[in-house]
Design a protein around this motif. Structure first.
Motif, PDB file in Angstrom:
ATOM      1  N   VAL A  91      -0.533 -11.199 -37.656  1.00 52.39           N
ATOM      2  CA  VAL A  91      -0.439  -9.988 -36.828  1.00 52.39           C
ATOM      3  C   VAL A  91       0.981  -9.772 -36.283  1.00 52.39           C
ATOM      4  N   LEU A 121       7.477 -11.931 -19.165  1.00 57.14           N
ATOM      5  CA  LEU A 121       6.731 -11.094 -20.116  1.00 57.14           C
ATOM      6  C   LEU A 121       6.423  -9.699 -19.546  1.00 57.14           C
ATOM      7  N   ILE A 164       3.427  -8.520 -28.456  1.00 54.77           N
ATOM      8  CA  ILE A 164       3.067  -9.823 -27.879  1.00 54.77           C
ATOM      9  C   ILE A 164       2.301 -10.587 -28.951  1.00 54.77           C
ATOM     10  N   ALA A 202      -1.238  -8.836 -29.121  1.00 53.11           N
ATOM     11  CA  ALA A 202      -2.009  -9.671 -30.058  1.00 53.11           C
ATOM     12  C   ALA A 202      -1.849 -11.130 -29.666  1.00 53.11           C
ATOM     13  N   ALA A 203      -2.396 -11.464 -28.499  1.00 52.61           N
ATOM     14  CA  ALA A 203      -2.242 -12.826 -27.968  1.00 52.61           C
ATOM     15  C   ALA A 203      -3.545 -13.612 -28.028  1.00 52.61           C
ATOM     16  N   THR A 238      -9.201  -9.653 -29.950  1.00 49.22           N
ATOM     17  CA  THR A 238     -10.666  -9.647 -30.023  1.00 49.22           C
ATOM     18  C   THR A 238     -11.139 -11.065 -29.703  1.00 49.22           C
ATOM     19  N   ARG A 283      -5.775 -13.414 -25.603  1.00 52.92           N
ATOM     20  CA  ARG A 283      -6.015 -13.786 -24.198  1.00 52.92           C
ATOM     21  C   ARG A 283      -6.692 -12.599 -23.511  1.00 52.92           C
ATOM     22  N   VAL A 293      -8.489  -1.075 -33.187  1.00 46.09           N
ATOM     23  CA  VAL A 293      -7.756  -1.670 -34.315  1.00 46.09           C
ATOM     24  C   VAL A 293      -8.702  -2.281 -35.357  1.00 46.09           C
ATOM     25  N   ARG A 353       3.286 -13.810 -32.229  1.00 49.77           N
ATOM     26  CA  ARG A 353       4.183 -14.009 -33.379  1.00 49.77           C
ATOM     27  C   ARG A 353       3.460 -14.695 -34.535  1.00 49.77           C
ATOM     28  N   HIS A 356       6.076 -14.179 -26.981  1.00 51.76           N
ATOM     29  CA  HIS A 356       5.137 -15.266 -27.287  1.00 51.76           C
ATOM     30  C   HIS A 356       4.922 -16.086 -26.030  1.00 51.76           C
TER      31      HIS A 356
HETATM   32  P1  NAP Z   1      -2.755 -16.529 -32.854  1.00 52.49           P
HETATM   33  O1  NAP Z   1      -2.379 -17.006 -34.209  1.00 52.49           O
HETATM   34  O2  NAP Z   1      -3.479 -17.423 -31.914  1.00 52.49           O
HETATM   35  O3  NAP Z   1      -1.403 -16.046 -32.157  1.00 52.49           O
HETATM   36  C1  NAP Z   1      -1.390 -15.657 -30.809  1.00 52.49           C
HETATM   37  C2  NAP Z   1       0.021 -15.348 -30.404  1.00 52.49           C
HETATM   38  O4  NAP Z   1       0.013 -14.951 -29.042  1.00 52.49           O
HETATM   39  C3  NAP Z   1       0.963 -16.562 -30.513  1.00 52.49           C
HETATM   40  O5  NAP Z   1       2.195 -16.150 -31.031  1.00 52.49           O
HETATM   41  C4  NAP Z   1       1.104 -17.014 -29.045  1.00 52.49           C
HETATM   42  O6  NAP Z   1       2.375 -17.547 -28.731  1.00 52.49           O
HETATM   43  C5  NAP Z   1       0.947 -15.703 -28.299  1.00 52.49           C
HETATM   44  N1  NAP Z   1       0.416 -15.927 -26.962  1.00 52.49           N
HETATM   45  C6  NAP Z   1      -0.703 -16.604 -26.617  1.00 52.49           C
HETATM   46  N2  NAP Z   1      -0.840 -16.601 -25.275  1.00 52.49           N
HETATM   47  C7  NAP Z   1       0.212 -15.928 -24.771  1.00 52.49           C
HETATM   48  C8  NAP Z   1       0.628 -15.600 -23.471  1.00 52.49           C
HETATM   49  N3  NAP Z   1      -0.073 -15.969 -22.386  1.00 52.49           N
HETATM   50  N4  NAP Z   1       1.759 -14.901 -23.319  1.00 52.49           N
HETATM   51  C9  NAP Z   1       2.480 -14.512 -24.397  1.00 52.49           C
HETATM   52  N5  NAP Z   1       2.143 -14.790 -25.666  1.00 52.49           N
HETATM   53  C10 NAP Z   1       1.016 -15.492 -25.854  1.00 52.49           C
HETATM   54  O7  NAP Z   1      -3.623 -15.200 -32.920  1.00 52.49           O
HETATM   55  P2  NAP Z   1      -3.633 -13.997 -34.014  1.00 52.49           P
HETATM   56  O8  NAP Z   1      -4.302 -14.454 -35.239  1.00 52.49           O
HETATM   57  O9  NAP Z   1      -2.295 -13.372 -34.084  1.00 52.49           O
HETATM   58  O10 NAP Z   1      -4.626 -13.000 -33.278  1.00 52.49           O
HETATM   59  C11 NAP Z   1      -4.338 -12.480 -32.000  1.00 52.49           C
HETATM   60  C12 NAP Z   1      -5.550 -11.742 -31.478  1.00 52.49           C
HETATM   61  O11 NAP Z   1      -5.802 -10.648 -32.332  1.00 52.49           O
HETATM   62  C13 NAP Z   1      -6.843 -12.569 -31.457  1.00 52.49           C
HETATM   63  O12 NAP Z   1      -7.624 -12.147 -30.363  1.00 52.49           O
HETATM   64  C14 NAP Z   1      -7.506 -12.195 -32.744  1.00 52.49           C
HETATM   65  O13 NAP Z   1      -8.917 -12.357 -32.704  1.00 52.49           O
HETATM   66  C15 NAP Z   1      -7.138 -10.737 -32.822  1.00 52.49           C
HETATM   67  N6  NAP Z   1      -7.164 -10.170 -34.165  1.00 52.49           N
HETATM   68  C16 NAP Z   1      -7.805  -8.995 -34.310  1.00 52.49           C
HETATM   69  C17 NAP Z   1      -7.830  -8.389 -35.542  1.00 52.49           C
HETATM   70  C18 NAP Z   1      -8.529  -7.077 -35.695  1.00 52.49           C
HETATM   71  O14 NAP Z   1      -8.789  -6.659 -36.801  1.00 52.49           O
HETATM   72  N7  NAP Z   1      -8.803  -6.361 -34.594  1.00 52.49           N
HETATM   73  C19 NAP Z   1      -7.212  -8.999 -36.633  1.00 52.49           C
HETATM   74  C20 NAP Z   1      -6.522 -10.189 -36.450  1.00 52.49           C
HETATM   75  C21 NAP Z   1      -6.505 -10.766 -35.191  1.00 52.49           C
HETATM   76  P3  NAP Z   1       2.934 -18.928 -29.402  1.00 52.49           P
HETATM   77  O15 NAP Z   1       3.356 -18.547 -30.789  1.00 52.49           O
HETATM   78  O16 NAP Z   1       4.066 -19.296 -28.531  1.00 52.49           O
HETATM   79  O17 NAP Z   1       1.781 -19.885 -29.368  1.00 52.49           O
END
Ligand code: NAP
Length: 237
Positions: free
Chosen positions: A122, A147, A116, A160-161, A183, A163, A213, A118, A141
């Motif tokens: 991540v 979903l 989850i 990785a959304a 996170t 949310r 993670v 794109r 996504h």
């Molecule tokens: P991002 O750039 O905001 O991407 C989020 C993705 O989730 C997008 O592709 C979005 O779809 C999709 N999404 C959002 N809401 C959704 C829903 N309700 N249903 C289905 N898909 C949904 O975020 P990111 O940078 O990839 O990070 C994701 C999360 O991981 C965040 O919480 C971030 O803090 C965390 N993170 C943690 C680490 C770690 O080391 N633990 C590292 C990096 C990120 P669309 O493309 O259609 O908008």
């Protein structure tokens, strides 16, 4: 960044933080990157995202020498990953997820995997690493229809959304491995995208937030740094 510095220092890696001041522009950051690229004492460069709004992250990442790309985010390195012949440095968070799967002996080859998210940092590289390891991968996504139904097909579910708590037990096939990347700070507390108490009832494996993670991401960055440093020494010795 504090944890990255702490771990790097503990490992004997010389860690230098370049703070961006308020007036910084894309051009001034590109100059800094060019200096670091040219410096023989620098083995690895990490661009901490997100950058301030006035700075173009794509141009900065593209400017990093691919041989010093600690995050594996340079388009050349992402391209190599997409070709199935990855370079030395893999994107840290997805690589950390793969390491969790390896450590807990979760079968990946032939497994159905659902990611989850794109994003370029991540979701997309996660899917590439899984497909390179012979999983059958679906990327979901915000526009994905049904979903929960798609997620219930997954032997491995990577969320990785960003949310908090969105994935509950209705998204999870019994016995599946669920990796929570999310996170988000909620009222001062770090929350994952998985409702832990609900999903733990059905999942075979479930990574916690915090403590799952996140630390793996830092470990993978250190591994990347070491690999890049070694490669540079092989070439220059
Ligand atoms: P991002 O750039 O905001 O991407 C989020 C993705 O989730 C997008 O592709 C979005 O779809 C999709 N999404 C959002 N809401 C959704 C829903 N309700 N249903 C289905 N898909 C949904 O975020 P990111 O940078 O990839 O990070 C994701 C999360 O991981 C965040 O919480 C971030 O803090 C965390 N993170 C943690 C680490 C770690 O080391 N633990 C590292 C990096 C990120 P669309 O493309 O259609 O908008």
């Amino acid at each position: 960044m504090r944890n990255k510095r702490r771990v790097a220092t503990a490992l004997g890696i010389d860690f230098n933080l370049h703070h961006l001041s308020a007036g910084e522009t894309t051009d001034s950051v590109l100059e800094l990157v060019a200096r670091l690229n040219a410096s023989p004492g620098v083995d690895a460069i990490l661009v901490q995202l997100p950058l301030p709004v006035l700075i173009d992250p794509a141009r900065v990442i593209e400017a990093v020498d691919p041989g010093k790309d600690a995050d594996g985010f340079h388009p050349l390195n992402i391209g190599r990953l997409a070709e199935g012949r990855p370079g030395l440095a893999l994107p840290g968070t997805p690589a950390g997820c793969m390491e969790l799967l390896r450590h807990y002996a979760v079968p990946v080859s032939g497994a159905r995997a659902v990611v989850i998210g794109r994003s370029t940092i991540v979701g997309r590289p996660m899917a590439l690493l899984l497909v390179n390891a012979n999983a059958t991968v679906t990327i979901c996504h915000s526009r994905t229809v049904d979903l929960p139904g798609i997620c219930r097909e997954a032997d491995i579910l990577v969320v990785a959304a960003g949310r908090p708590g969105m994935v509950d037990s209705t998204y999870v096939k019994p016995g599946a491995c669920v990796i929570d990347v999310g996170t988000t700070l909620v009222e001062g507390k770090l929350c994952g995208d998985v409702d832990f108490d609900s999903v733990r009832q059905v999942a075979g494996h479930l990574s916690p937030v915090p403590g799952g993670v996140g630390p793996m991401t830092i470990a993978m960055l250190m591994r990347n740094t070491l690999a890049l440093a070694r490669a540079r020494r092989v070439i220059t010795d």
